[in-house]
Design a protein around this motif. Structure first.
Motif, PDB file in Angstrom:
ATOM      1  N   PHE A 191      55.837 -35.468 -37.043  1.00  0.00           N
ATOM      2  CA  PHE A 191      54.684 -35.093 -36.223  1.00  0.00           C
ATOM      3  C   PHE A 191      53.507 -34.797 -37.140  1.00  0.00           C
ATOM      4  O   PHE A 191      53.544 -33.837 -37.911  1.00  0.00           O
ATOM      5  N   LEU A 192      52.476 -35.625 -37.071  1.00  0.00           N
ATOM      6  CA  LEU A 192      51.275 -35.393 -37.859  1.00  0.00           C
ATOM      7  C   LEU A 192      50.284 -34.634 -36.983  1.00  0.00           C
ATOM      8  O   LEU A 192      49.726 -35.189 -36.029  1.00  0.00           O
ATOM      9  N   TYR A 193      50.064 -33.361 -37.306  1.00  0.00           N
ATOM     10  CA  TYR A 193      49.194 -32.499 -36.513  1.00  0.00           C
ATOM     11  C   TYR A 193      47.799 -32.407 -37.134  1.00  0.00           C
ATOM     12  O   TYR A 193      47.657 -32.233 -38.347  1.00  0.00           O
ATOM     13  N   PHE A 194      46.779 -32.485 -36.273  1.00  0.00           N
ATOM     14  CA  PHE A 194      45.388 -32.235 -36.654  1.00  0.00           C
ATOM     15  C   PHE A 194      45.009 -30.924 -35.969  1.00  0.00           C
ATOM     16  O   PHE A 194      44.737 -30.897 -34.772  1.00  0.00           O
ATOM     17  N   ILE A 195      44.996 -29.835 -36.721  1.00  0.00           N
ATOM     18  CA  ILE A 195      44.886 -28.498 -36.146  1.00  0.00           C
ATOM     19  C   ILE A 195      43.508 -27.900 -36.427  1.00  0.00           C
ATOM     20  O   ILE A 195      43.089 -27.783 -37.584  1.00  0.00           O
ATOM     21  N   THR A 196      42.800 -27.531 -35.371  1.00  0.00           N
ATOM     22  CA  THR A 196      41.549 -26.789 -35.492  1.00  0.00           C
ATOM     23  C   THR A 196      41.830 -25.359 -35.043  1.00  0.00           C
ATOM     24  O   THR A 196      42.346 -25.139 -33.950  1.00  0.00           O
ATOM     25  N   PHE A 197      41.530 -24.394 -35.903  1.00  0.00           N
ATOM     26  CA  PHE A 197      41.892 -23.007 -35.600  1.00  0.00           C
ATOM     27  C   PHE A 197      40.849 -22.039 -36.142  1.00  0.00           C
ATOM     28  O   PHE A 197      40.024 -22.393 -36.987  1.00  0.00           O
ATOM     29  N   LYS A 198      40.920 -20.829 -35.640  1.00  0.00           N
ATOM     30  CA  LYS A 198      40.016 -19.767 -36.083  1.00  0.00           C
ATOM     31  C   LYS A 198      40.801 -18.809 -36.968  1.00  0.00           C
ATOM     32  O   LYS A 198      41.951 -18.477 -36.687  1.00  0.00           O
ATOM     33  N   ALA A 199      40.166 -18.363 -38.069  1.00  0.00           N
ATOM     34  CA  ALA A 199      40.786 -17.405 -38.979  1.00  0.00           C
ATOM     35  C   ALA A 199      39.720 -16.427 -39.466  1.00  0.00           C
ATOM     36  O   ALA A 199      38.525 -16.702 -39.382  1.00  0.00           O
ATOM     37  N   LYS A 200      40.167 -15.284 -39.963  1.00  0.00           N
ATOM     38  CA  LYS A 200      39.217 -14.267 -40.439  1.00  0.00           C
ATOM     39  C   LYS A 200      39.581 -13.840 -41.854  1.00  0.00           C
ATOM     40  O   LYS A 200      40.745 -13.914 -42.274  1.00  0.00           O
ATOM     41  N   ASP A 201      38.562 -13.400 -42.610  1.00  0.00           N
ATOM     42  CA  ASP A 201      38.805 -12.895 -43.956  1.00  0.00           C
ATOM     43  C   ASP A 201      38.971 -11.377 -43.914  1.00  0.00           C
ATOM     44  O   ASP A 201      39.008 -10.776 -42.829  1.00  0.00           O
ATOM     45  N   ALA A 202      39.070 -10.748 -45.077  1.00  0.00           N
ATOM     46  CA  ALA A 202      39.336  -9.312 -45.152  1.00  0.00           C
ATOM     47  C   ALA A 202      38.231  -8.480 -44.511  1.00  0.00           C
ATOM     48  O   ALA A 202      38.474  -7.372 -44.025  1.00  0.00           O
ATOM     49  N   SER A 203      37.016  -9.015 -44.487  1.00  0.00           N
ATOM     50  CA  SER A 203      35.889  -8.279 -43.901  1.00  0.00           C
ATOM     51  C   SER A 203      35.853  -8.408 -42.386  1.00  0.00           C
ATOM     52  O   SER A 203      35.044  -7.767 -41.715  1.00  0.00           O
ATOM     53  N   GLY A 204      36.693  -9.278 -41.838  1.00  0.00           N
ATOM     54  CA  GLY A 204      36.706  -9.507 -40.397  1.00  0.00           C
ATOM     55  C   GLY A 204      35.848 -10.666 -39.954  1.00  0.00           C
ATOM     56  O   GLY A 204      35.816 -10.997 -38.764  1.00  0.00           O
ATOM     57  N   GLN A 205      35.166 -11.322 -40.894  1.00  0.00           N
ATOM     58  CA  GLN A 205      34.342 -12.473 -40.542  1.00  0.00           C
ATOM     59  C   GLN A 205      35.234 -13.639 -40.141  1.00  0.00           C
ATOM     60  O   GLN A 205      36.169 -14.001 -40.858  1.00  0.00           O
TER      61      GLN A 205
END
Length: 210
Positions: free
Chosen positions: A139-153
């Motif tokens: 399964f080749l997945y193309f994943i768009t996702f949201k992530a945050k850094d240590a500051s919460g950005q």
């Protein structure tokens, strides 16, 4: 591996075969068959192909989306001729077998990114935004996702992960072909190479150095 591929292009299929060289072909065929039969691709009836002009319009729209989004933004499942192409996943479908694999894939990609020497800032997964996939030796997945850094950005990222369910070694089970911030308005973004070296990949797949 090319980020964009078209089903009829044999050249890119040869490249995929090179990366999976050494995998037990009987185990791969059996596992792929089992997992494909459980996927929604097989459970849905094939759409009526309609007229030649309708099919041409669908193909044109598919390739337009493929070119504009590099596979991450395919809007819908296209006609039968695109069965080897990229299709979207409905993340609201609780019975979707892919929901078991996707968290593992994105966690693995983020872990490799956080360990990368050029990592801009360590990040933590927040939520999936969109996922498309294709059957390409797994399964080749193309994943768009949201992530945050240590500051919460929070930022939007994209990763391309090949998931091979029959493999035991996580480095082979999940191969991260691409990791980046999502490009906006044509802006160029840094691409992170998170694949093992060719020598390491060969050793993992064959059990012996070249």
């Amino acid at each position: 591996m090319e980020k964009l591929f078209r089903p009829e292009e044999e050249e890119e299929e040869e490249e995929e075969e090179h990366l999976t060289e050494g995998v037990n072909p009987e185990a791969e065929a059996s596992a792929t068959s089992d997992y494909e039969s459980e996927s929604e691709w097989e459970s849905e009836p094939e759409p009526d192909s309609g007229s030649d002009s309708d099919e041409e319009a669908e193909l044109e729209q598919y390739y337009k989306e493929l070119e504009e989004t590099e596979g991450y933004g395919i809007s819908r499942r296209f006609n039968a001729r695109m069965r080897e192409g990229i299709a979207p996943l409905d993340l609201t479908d609780g019975d979707l077998i892919h929901l078991e694999y996707l968290p593992k894939c994105v966690d693995h990609a983020i872990s490799l990114y956080n360990q990368h020497e050029d990592c801009a800032a360590r990040i933590e997964f927040v939520d999936f935004l969109q996922v498309t996939y294709a059957l390409r030796g797994g399964f080749l997945y193309f994943i768009t996702f949201k992530a945050k850094d240590a500051s919460g950005q929070e930022k939007t990222y994209q990763t391309q992960v090949l998931y091979q369910p029959w493999e035991e070694d996580p480095e082979i089970k999940m191969l991260v072909y691409e990791f980046r911030e999502k490009p906006e308005n044509g802006k160029q973004v840094k691409q992170y190479n998170l694949l093992p070296s060719e020598d390491r990949l060969r050793i993992m797949m064959t059990g012996a150095a070249a």
